[in-house]
Design a protein around this motif. Structure first.
Motif, PDB file in Angstrom:
ATOM      1  N   SER A  59       0.801  -1.230   0.000  1.00 43.08           N
ATOM      2  CA  SER A  59       0.000   0.000   0.000  1.00 43.08           C
ATOM      3  C   SER A  59       0.833   1.280   0.000  1.00 43.08           C
ATOM      4  CB  SER A  59      -0.970   0.009   1.180  1.00 43.08           C
ATOM      5  OG  SER A  59      -0.263   0.019   2.393  1.00 43.08           O
ATOM      6  N   ARG A  60       2.050   1.240   0.555  1.00 41.24           N
ATOM      7  CA  ARG A  60       2.832   2.477   0.685  1.00 41.24           C
ATOM      8  C   ARG A  60       4.028   2.574  -0.257  1.00 41.24           C
ATOM      9  NH1 ARG A  60       2.562   1.932   7.178  1.00 41.24           N
ATOM     10  NH2 ARG A  60       0.366   2.471   7.388  1.00 41.24           N
ATOM     11  N   VAL A  61       4.313   1.482  -0.967  1.00 33.50           N
ATOM     12  CA  VAL A  61       5.427   1.515  -1.915  1.00 33.50           C
ATOM     13  C   VAL A  61       4.930   1.137  -3.313  1.00 33.50           C
ATOM     14  CG1 VAL A  61       7.732   0.622  -2.486  1.00 33.50           C
ATOM     15  CG2 VAL A  61       7.089   0.973  -0.091  1.00 33.50           C
ATOM     16  N   VAL A  62       4.461  -0.082  -3.473  1.00 30.87           N
ATOM     17  CA  VAL A  62       4.045  -0.570  -4.789  1.00 30.87           C
ATOM     18  C   VAL A  62       2.877   0.241  -5.348  1.00 30.87           C
ATOM     19  CG1 VAL A  62       3.175  -2.553  -6.088  1.00 30.87           C
ATOM     20  CG2 VAL A  62       4.885  -2.894  -4.289  1.00 30.87           C
ATOM     21  N   ALA A  63       1.833   0.433  -4.570  1.00 29.95           N
ATOM     22  CA  ALA A  63       0.642   1.148  -5.048  1.00 29.95           C
ATOM     23  C   ALA A  63       0.946   2.605  -5.388  1.00 29.95           C
ATOM     24  CB  ALA A  63      -0.477   1.078  -4.006  1.00 29.95           C
ATOM     25  N   GLU A  64       1.990   3.151  -4.779  1.00 33.63           N
ATOM     26  CA  GLU A  64       2.366   4.540  -5.050  1.00 33.63           C
ATOM     27  C   GLU A  64       3.528   4.645  -6.030  1.00 33.63           C
ATOM     28  OE1 GLU A  64       2.972   6.496  -1.299  1.00 33.63           O
ATOM     29  OE2 GLU A  64       0.939   6.052  -0.626  1.00 33.63           O
ATOM     30  N   ALA A  65       3.898   3.515  -6.652  1.00 30.39           N
ATOM     31  CA  ALA A  65       4.971   3.458  -7.655  1.00 30.39           C
ATOM     32  C   ALA A  65       6.283   4.038  -7.132  1.00 30.39           C
ATOM     33  CB  ALA A  65       4.527   4.144  -8.945  1.00 30.39           C
ATOM     34  N   ARG A  66       6.596   3.760  -5.862  1.00 32.71           N
ATOM     35  CA  ARG A  66       7.861   4.215  -5.271  1.00 32.71           C
ATOM     36  C   ARG A  66       8.919   3.136  -5.487  1.00 32.71           C
ATOM     37  NH1 ARG A  66       6.383   6.151   0.691  1.00 32.71           N
ATOM     38  NH2 ARG A  66       8.465   7.069   0.586  1.00 32.71           N
ATOM     39  N   ASP A  67      10.155   3.517  -5.510  1.00 32.31           N
ATOM     40  CA  ASP A  67      11.272   2.606  -5.749  1.00 32.31           C
ATOM     41  C   ASP A  67      11.639   1.877  -4.452  1.00 32.31           C
ATOM     42  OD1 ASP A  67      13.655   1.318  -6.316  1.00 32.31           O
ATOM     43  OD2 ASP A  67      14.673   3.090  -7.092  1.00 32.31           O
ATOM     44  N   PRO A  68      11.414   0.556  -4.374  1.00 32.94           N
ATOM     45  CA  PRO A  68      11.713  -0.187  -3.145  1.00 32.94           C
ATOM     46  C   PRO A  68      13.199  -0.244  -2.816  1.00 32.94           C
ATOM     47  CG  PRO A  68      11.017  -1.679  -4.884  1.00 32.94           C
ATOM     48  CD  PRO A  68      10.832  -0.298  -5.408  1.00 32.94           C
ATOM     49  N   GLY A  69      14.041   0.067  -3.784  1.00 34.45           N
ATOM     50  CA  GLY A  69      15.474   0.112  -3.520  1.00 34.45           C
ATOM     51  C   GLY A  69      15.912   1.416  -2.869  1.00 34.45           C
ATOM     52  N   ARG A  70      15.064   2.437  -2.952  1.00 36.56           N
ATOM     53  CA  ARG A  70      15.398   3.749  -2.390  1.00 36.56           C
ATOM     54  C   ARG A  70      14.589   4.093  -1.149  1.00 36.56           C
ATOM     55  NH1 ARG A  70      16.710   7.781  -7.250  1.00 36.56           N
ATOM     56  NH2 ARG A  70      18.062   8.617  -5.649  1.00 36.56           N
ATOM     57  N   VAL A  71      13.359   3.608  -1.080  1.00 33.27           N
ATOM     58  CA  VAL A  71      12.499   3.900   0.076  1.00 33.27           C
ATOM     59  C   VAL A  71      13.008   3.117   1.278  1.00 33.27           C
ATOM     60  CG1 VAL A  71      10.153   3.709   0.996  1.00 33.27           C
ATOM     61  CG2 VAL A  71      10.508   4.322  -1.403  1.00 33.27           C
ATOM     62  N   LYS A  72      13.111   3.778   2.403  1.00 33.63           N
ATOM     63  CA  LYS A  72      13.585   3.141   3.635  1.00 33.63           C
ATOM     64  C   LYS A  72      12.390   2.576   4.411  1.00 33.63           C
ATOM     65  CE  LYS A  72      17.723   4.580   2.776  1.00 33.63           C
ATOM     66  NZ  LYS A  72      18.526   3.746   1.944  1.00 33.63           N
ATOM     67  N   VAL A  73      12.651   1.496   5.108  1.00 31.65           N
ATOM     68  CA  VAL A  73      11.619   0.820   5.890  1.00 31.65           C
ATOM     69  C   VAL A  73      10.945   1.781   6.868  1.00 31.65           C
ATOM     70  CG1 VAL A  73      11.233  -0.992   7.602  1.00 31.65           C
ATOM     71  CG2 VAL A  73      12.657  -1.455   5.629  1.00 31.65           C
ATOM     72  N   GLN A  74      11.708   2.655   7.486  1.00 33.35           N
ATOM     73  CA  GLN A  74      11.151   3.584   8.481  1.00 33.35           C
ATOM     74  C   GLN A  74      10.127   4.539   7.873  1.00 33.35           C
ATOM     75  OE1 GLN A  74      14.771   5.190   9.924  1.00 33.35           O
ATOM     76  NE2 GLN A  74      15.080   6.571   8.192  1.00 33.35           N
ATOM     77  N   GLU A  75      10.138   4.704   6.551  1.00 32.01           N
ATOM     78  CA  GLU A  75       9.182   5.575   5.881  1.00 32.01           C
ATOM     79  C   GLU A  75       7.816   4.917   5.706  1.00 32.01           C
ATOM     80  OE1 GLU A  75      10.740   7.406   2.241  1.00 32.01           O
ATOM     81  OE2 GLU A  75      12.752   6.819   2.934  1.00 32.01           O
ATOM     82  N   VAL A  76       7.786   3.588   5.726  1.00 34.37           N
ATOM     83  CA  VAL A  76       6.529   2.886   5.427  1.00 34.37           C
ATOM     84  C   VAL A  76       6.073   1.950   6.536  1.00 34.37           C
ATOM     85  CG1 VAL A  76       6.930   3.034   2.946  1.00 34.37           C
ATOM     86  CG2 VAL A  76       7.692   1.005   4.175  1.00 34.37           C
ATOM     87  N   MET A  77       6.891   1.750   7.553  1.00 33.19           N
ATOM     88  CA  MET A  77       6.550   0.809   8.625  1.00 33.19           C
ATOM     89  C   MET A  77       5.377   1.317   9.459  1.00 33.19           C
ATOM     90  SD  MET A  77       9.549   1.409  11.414  1.00 33.19           S
ATOM     91  CE  MET A  77       9.631   2.899  12.397  1.00 33.19           C
ATOM     92  N   THR A  78       4.789   0.400  10.181  1.00 33.70           N
ATOM     93  CA  THR A  78       3.770   0.742  11.169  1.00 33.70           C
ATOM     94  C   THR A  78       4.516   1.011  12.471  1.00 33.70           C
ATOM     95  OG1 THR A  78       2.143  -0.657  10.083  1.00 33.70           O
ATOM     96  CG2 THR A  78       1.738  -0.110  12.403  1.00 33.70           C
ATOM     97  N   THR A  79       4.391   2.221  12.984  1.00 33.14           N
ATOM     98  CA  THR A  79       5.112   2.571  14.211  1.00 33.14           C
ATOM     99  C   THR A  79       4.262   2.238  15.440  1.00 33.14           C
ATOM    100  OG1 THR A  79       4.264   4.821  14.107  1.00 33.14           O
ATOM    101  CG2 THR A  79       6.405   4.433  13.096  1.00 33.14           C
TER     102      THR A  79
END
Length: 145
Positions: A59-79
């Motif tokens: 929902s936070r990387v693939v659906a938004e067409a973000r690059d999984p090699g550049r996006v950091k886990v802390q940007e998309v994790m559930t805190t």
């Protein structure tokens, strides 16, 4: 089965965890390696910071067409995920998953260090082992009779 302590259900299996600055692609690779749908996000002292699940990645990387090699886990994790201590009964984990409508529960030790992750699959594995033992017992009874 449900009264067993969580530590016993985890059975010393490795805890899939990584730091928050890890690329999402590496988190997905770790999920595949550990055959789990989530990884725990920890600081340098293994204190739980969050959880990154397949759902977070979709929902936070693939659906938004973000690059999984550049996006950091802390940007998309559930805190601040709910967690349980390893001495609690397994039934608490299942109840927490049901009530919270999530599929993974982080497990921490008395110092708050991440030690494992539970999922509904753990309940199925317990049931499968119990079923297998019942079948063995029935076979032994059949031999005796």
């Amino acid at each position: 089965m449900l009264d067993r302590p969580i530590a016993e259900v985890l059975n010393h299996r490795p805890c899939p965890s990584l730091p928050g600055d890890t690329p999402v692609r590496e988190a997905a690779r770790m999920m595949k390696e550990h055959q789990t749908g989530a990884v725990l996000v920890v600081n340098g002292h293994d204190a739980l910071l969050g959880i990154c699940s397949e759902r977070d990645i979709v929902s936070r990387v693939v659906a938004e067409a973000r690059d999984p090699g550049r996006v950091k886990v802390q940007e998309v994790m559930t805190t601040g995920p709910e967690s349980l201590s390893e001495d609690k009964p397994f039934s608490h984990a299942l109840h927490l998953m049901y009530e919270g409508r999530f599929r993974h529960v982080p497990v921490v030790d008395a110092q708050g260090h991440a030690v494992g992750i539970l999922s509904p699959r753990d309940a199925l594995q317990c049931d499968a082992r119990e079923f297998e033992q019942q079948m063995v017992n029935r076979e032994e009874i059949t031999v005796i009779l």
